[in-house]
Write a protein that holds these residues in place. Sequence first.
Motif, short mmCIF file in Angstrom:
data_model
loop_
_atom_site.label_atom_id
_atom_site.label_comp_id
_atom_site.label_asym_id
_atom_site.label_seq_id
_atom_site.Cartn_x
_atom_site.Cartn_y
_atom_site.Cartn_z
N ASN A 1 -7.54 -16.37 -2.58
CA ASN A 1 -7.34 -17.22 -1.40
C ASN A 1 -6.57 -16.52 -0.29
OD1 ASN A 1 -8.67 -19.60 -2.33
ND2 ASN A 1 -6.92 -19.99 -3.68
N GLY A 2 -6.94 -15.29 -0.02
CA GLY A 2 -6.30 -14.57 1.07
C GLY A 2 -5.03 -13.83 0.69
N LYS A 3 -4.57 -14.02 -0.54
CA LYS A 3 -3.40 -13.28 -1.00
C LYS A 3 -3.78 -11.82 -1.20
CE LYS A 3 0.08 -13.38 -4.69
NZ LYS A 3 0.48 -14.04 -5.96
N PRO A 4 -2.95 -10.87 -0.74
CA PRO A 4 -3.31 -9.45 -0.82
C PRO A 4 -3.58 -8.99 -2.25
CG PRO A 4 -1.44 -9.75 0.64
CD PRO A 4 -1.66 -11.07 -0.04
N GLY B 1 6.29 7.40 -7.22
CA GLY B 1 7.35 7.32 -6.24
C GLY B 1 7.14 6.47 -5.02
N LEU B 2 6.02 5.75 -4.91
CA LEU B 2 5.76 4.96 -3.72
C LEU B 2 6.06 3.49 -3.98
CD1 LEU B 2 2.40 6.58 -2.58
CD2 LEU B 2 4.73 7.21 -1.94
N ASN B 3 6.73 2.86 -3.03
CA ASN B 3 7.08 1.45 -3.16
C ASN B 3 6.08 0.61 -2.38
OD1 ASN B 3 9.39 2.17 -4.61
ND2 ASN B 3 10.58 2.41 -2.74
N LEU B 4 5.30 -0.18 -3.09
CA LEU B 4 4.28 -1.02 -2.47
C LEU B 4 4.50 -2.49 -2.75
CD1 LEU B 4 1.10 1.12 -3.36
CD2 LEU B 4 2.40 1.16 -1.24
N GLN B 5 5.64 -2.83 -3.38
CA GLN B 5 5.83 -4.19 -3.86
C GLN B 5 5.96 -5.22 -2.76
OE1 GLN B 5 8.07 -1.80 -4.11
NE2 GLN B 5 10.17 -2.51 -3.93
N ALA B 6 6.27 -4.79 -1.53
CA ALA B 6 6.45 -5.75 -0.45
C ALA B 6 5.13 -6.31 0.06
CB ALA B 6 7.22 -5.11 0.71
N GLY B 7 4.02 -5.60 -0.22
CA GLY B 7 2.75 -6.00 0.36
C GLY B 7 1.91 -6.94 -0.47
#
Length: 451
Positions: free
Chosen positions: A316-319, A369-375
């Motif tokens: 439903n549009g959630k990334p 090492g990459l932070n993607l949790q905000a998206g």
Amino acid sequence: MNYVPHEYQDYAKDFILEHPACGLFLDLGLGKTVITLTAIIELLFDYFEVAKVLVIAPLRVAQDTWSRECEKWDHLRHIKISKVLGTEKERRLALHRKADIYIINRENVEWLVKYHRWDFDMVIVDELSSFKSPSSKRFKSLRKVRPNFKRVVGLTGTPAPNSLLDLWSQINLLDRGERLGRFIGNYRRDYFEPDKRNKQVIFSYKLKADAEEAIYKKLSDICVSMKARDYLEMPKRVDNRIEVSMSEQEMALYKQLEREMLLPFKEGDIDAVNAAALSNKLLQMANGAVYDENRAVRLIHHKKLDALEDLVEASNGKPVLIFYGYIHDRDRIAERFKVSEIKTSEDIEVWNQGEIEIAVAHPAAVGHGLNLQAGGSTIIWFGLTWSLELYQQANARLWRQGQKDTVVIHHIITKGTIDEQVMKALERKHIGQKALIDAVRARVGGRNDEC
């Protein structure tokens, strides 16, 4: 931002200070970069034990992660960093700049050893497990100059992603063979015995009785392990399997390739010259398409794409973040959905701002090492990987401290295919990995302090 370390972070930092050579097997999300940087500034400016530090890291981590950590924390902002990246000319200029820390990607270690006079007195190997192959050029090059630096720190969350055989070269870079022996052959002879073989040809090895415990004991004085669940409030995680089935005709093609290692087509055959190639081709077929001998894409089925469409619609549009295995996977996904691929620092920033609804990425491109949790908080594995390390690291881009939502990880699995074996293999490898981590786990704040 003011840095107020957790107790376990102080413990790990002190471990670095107290051990000239050490391995920190820190679980994802525990802050291994800020821990190491904090130890570095004490060694540089308080104890004056080192003057020039080299960090070896995966390319994306070398480009972004270490410098961003310095910008993030107040106590690290005065550190001067020079990134030894890019063309040879750019790398040479970076080496001549005055800095405290020089950062190079692991692919250029051989070049650095060959063409630069070694003047680093401390080396940090970020993702030590990428040096697990004793035959690799990067390992041989770094091993050659190992006597020239007095301090070394190996960082990883997955020290033995496949088996304890992977440990030898990593520990050798730390202690120069003191604990597991100077030669891989002796290590293999002392702790392993042939498993699968064909007469004199040995395909795999298995541990001897009591060898596992003996190896852990050898490492306990210079390696410390910490699991995130012991120290962090990790977000809730839900793993979900979405099973799809090929038609009888599609499965017949799959079985024919599996049995005969060949599928004849007028425009170009699909063939596999050995077991490894066959595994690769079967994984592709499970995903829905496969490269033929001319690198043309042969479409087999669209069952995974249909399942993916259902999952995207249900979001439903959630990334959502989709991990693919092959270029043709990505291309077929892009034909059906409007997607953005995460490849650059700018892509990461846009994703973390919540501006990408459907993102695609190869697990190797975002593995460390990459932070993607905000998206976002939803992962979909369109194509699986045999690599436990890539699998765990890729999932940890969203399932980590700072994630505010429950992380849902979907695995689209084609029934009756190699997909099912991959999932079982990942689970089996995790058992061995867990045993290693538990054996050298640190006990901080009232816990048993023995490794």
